[in-house]
Design an enzyme around this catalytic site. Structure first.
Site, PDB file in Angstrom:
ATOM      1  N   PRO A  17       1.603   2.084 -19.304  1.00  0.00           N
ATOM      2  CG  PRO A  17       2.486   2.550 -17.212  1.00  0.00           C
ATOM      3  CD  PRO A  17       1.197   2.572 -17.977  1.00  0.00           C
ATOM      4  CG  ASN A  18       7.039   0.088 -19.014  1.00  0.00           C
ATOM      5  OD1 ASN A  18       7.920   0.693 -19.625  1.00  0.00           O
ATOM      6  ND2 ASN A  18       6.780   0.300 -17.742  1.00  0.00           N
ATOM      7  NE  ARG A  25       7.096  -4.818 -19.221  1.00  0.00           N
ATOM      8  CZ  ARG A  25       5.983  -4.432 -18.627  1.00  0.00           C
ATOM      9  NH1 ARG A  25       4.884  -4.227 -19.350  1.00  0.00           N
ATOM     10  NH2 ARG A  25       5.951  -4.232 -17.333  1.00  0.00           N
ATOM     11  CE1 TYR A  30       3.493  -8.442 -17.829  1.00  0.00           C
ATOM     12  CE2 TYR A  30       5.817  -7.955 -18.202  1.00  0.00           C
ATOM     13  CZ  TYR A  30       4.686  -7.874 -17.403  1.00  0.00           C
ATOM     14  OH  TYR A  30       4.737  -7.229 -16.202  1.00  0.00           O
ATOM     15  CG  ASN A  81      -2.666  -4.348 -19.110  1.00  0.00           C
ATOM     16  OD1 ASN A  81      -2.309  -3.934 -18.002  1.00  0.00           O
ATOM     17  ND2 ASN A  81      -2.027  -5.309 -19.757  1.00  0.00           N
ATOM     18  CB  ALA A  84       3.400  -0.073 -13.227  1.00  0.00           C
ATOM     19  CG  HIS A  87      -0.003  -2.601  -9.388  1.00  0.00           C
ATOM     20  ND1 HIS A  87      -1.000  -3.547  -9.353  1.00  0.00           N
ATOM     21  CD2 HIS A  87       0.819  -2.955 -10.405  1.00  0.00           C
ATOM     22  CE1 HIS A  87      -0.761  -4.456 -10.304  1.00  0.00           C
ATOM     23  NE2 HIS A  87       0.325  -4.118 -10.951  1.00  0.00           N
ATOM     24  CD  GLU A 105      -7.738  -4.453 -12.904  1.00  0.00           C
ATOM     25  OE1 GLU A 105      -8.751  -4.503 -12.142  1.00  0.00           O
ATOM     26  OE2 GLU A 105      -6.588  -4.272 -12.486  1.00  0.00           O
ATOM     27  CG  HIS A 107      -3.533  -7.039 -14.851  1.00  0.00           C
ATOM     28  ND1 HIS A 107      -2.814  -5.861 -14.895  1.00  0.00           N
ATOM     29  CD2 HIS A 107      -4.592  -6.804 -14.044  1.00  0.00           C
ATOM     30  CE1 HIS A 107      -3.422  -4.964 -14.137  1.00  0.00           C
ATOM     31  NE2 HIS A 107      -4.501  -5.506 -13.617  1.00  0.00           N
ATOM     32  CB  SER A 109       1.632 -11.402 -15.784  1.00  0.00           C
ATOM     33  OG  SER A 109       1.413 -10.174 -15.101  1.00  0.00           O
ATOM     34  NE  ARG A 114       4.680 -10.350 -12.441  1.00  0.00           N
ATOM     35  CZ  ARG A 114       4.808  -9.327 -13.281  1.00  0.00           C
ATOM     36  NH1 ARG A 114       3.771  -8.944 -14.022  1.00  0.00           N
ATOM     37  NH2 ARG A 114       5.956  -8.694 -13.397  1.00  0.00           N
TER      38      ARG A 114
HETATM   39  C1  DQA Z   1       0.596  -5.981 -16.245  1.00  0.00           C
HETATM   40  C2  DQA Z   1       0.930  -6.330 -14.788  1.00  0.00           C
HETATM   41  C3  DQA Z   1       1.498  -5.107 -14.075  1.00  0.00           C
HETATM   42  O1  DQA Z   1       1.835  -5.440 -12.730  1.00  0.00           O
HETATM   43  C4  DQA Z   1       2.763  -4.628 -14.763  1.00  0.00           C
HETATM   44  O2  DQA Z   1       3.259  -3.468 -14.146  1.00  0.00           O
HETATM   45  C5  DQA Z   1       2.558  -4.421 -16.219  1.00  0.00           C
HETATM   46  C6  DQA Z   1       1.773  -5.388 -16.976  1.00  0.00           C
HETATM   47  C7  DQA Z   1       0.135  -7.237 -17.031  1.00  0.00           C
HETATM   48  O3  DQA Z   1      -0.430  -7.057 -18.109  1.00  0.00           O
HETATM   49  O4  DQA Z   1       0.381  -8.351 -16.601  1.00  0.00           O
HETATM   50  O5  DQA Z   1       3.091  -3.485 -16.811  1.00  0.00           O
HETATM   51  O6  DQA Z   1      -0.485  -5.054 -16.228  1.00  0.00           O
END
Ligand code: DQA
Length: 154
Positions: A17-18, A25, A30, A81, A84, A87, A105, A107, A109, A114
């Site tokens: 998501p996102n 964003r 990011y 990836n 959210a 988690h 996996e 990410h 960031s 964080r």
């Molecule tokens: C993320 C880190 C996650 O905590 C966050 O919710 C994201 C992006 C990252 O790529 O850094 O949506 O997965």
């Protein structure tokens, strides 16, 4: 699911998501690359590694679960990836466990710099390796790691 017609090992690169919002964003966190830019860079790197990639994004947990289930019989590894959902999602963890494929996996960031709720990832419990904090480059490093993991299996 798209039919994969490749003789090369095919890697499912899944984005949660996102991640469709990359580029606009929170660029300080990011980066400015869009998901399309990352997909193009992955396709290039995969070609040089002798891999095929199937790159997808969904905002829906169930859709990600279905794609992971299907990958068991159609793909050779998963780079994920989960955003959210990393988690929160026991459903994604269970699907990855059932898939019995190598998992890397990613990410963008550094989740450990964080909020504390980002420090735990269910995906990490089944991942062969985790790359975080290196931005879009993390996807390319994950592809290199995946090429080695698959080689080792053969
Ligand atoms: C993320 C880190 C996650 O905590 C966050 O919710 C994201 C992006 C990252 O790529 O850094 O949506 O997965």
């Amino acid at each position: 699911m798209t039919a994969i017609l490749s003789d090369e090992p095919t890697i499912l690169i899944l984005n949660g998501p996102n991640l469709n919002m990359l580029g606009v964003r929170e660029p300080a966190l990011y980066g400015r690359d869009t998901l399309g830019d990352i997909e193009a860079a992955c396709a290039d790197r995969a070609e040089s590694l002798g891999l095929a990639v199937d790159f997808r994004q969904s905002n829906l947990e169930g859709e990600l679960v279905t794609w992971i289930q299907e990958a068991r019989s159609s793909h050779d590894g998963i780079i994920l990836n989960a955003g959210a959902y990393s988690h929160t999602s026991i459903a994604i963890l269970d699907a990855l466990t059932a898939a019995e494929l190598p998992v890397v996996e990613v990410h963008l960031s550094n989740i450990f710099r964080r909020e504390s709720f980002r420090h735990h990832s269910y995906v990490s419990l089944v991942a062969n390796g985790v790359i975080c904090g290196l931005g879009a480059q993390g996807y390319l490093l994950a592809l290199e790691a995946m090429a080695r993991l698959i080689e080792g299996k053969e």
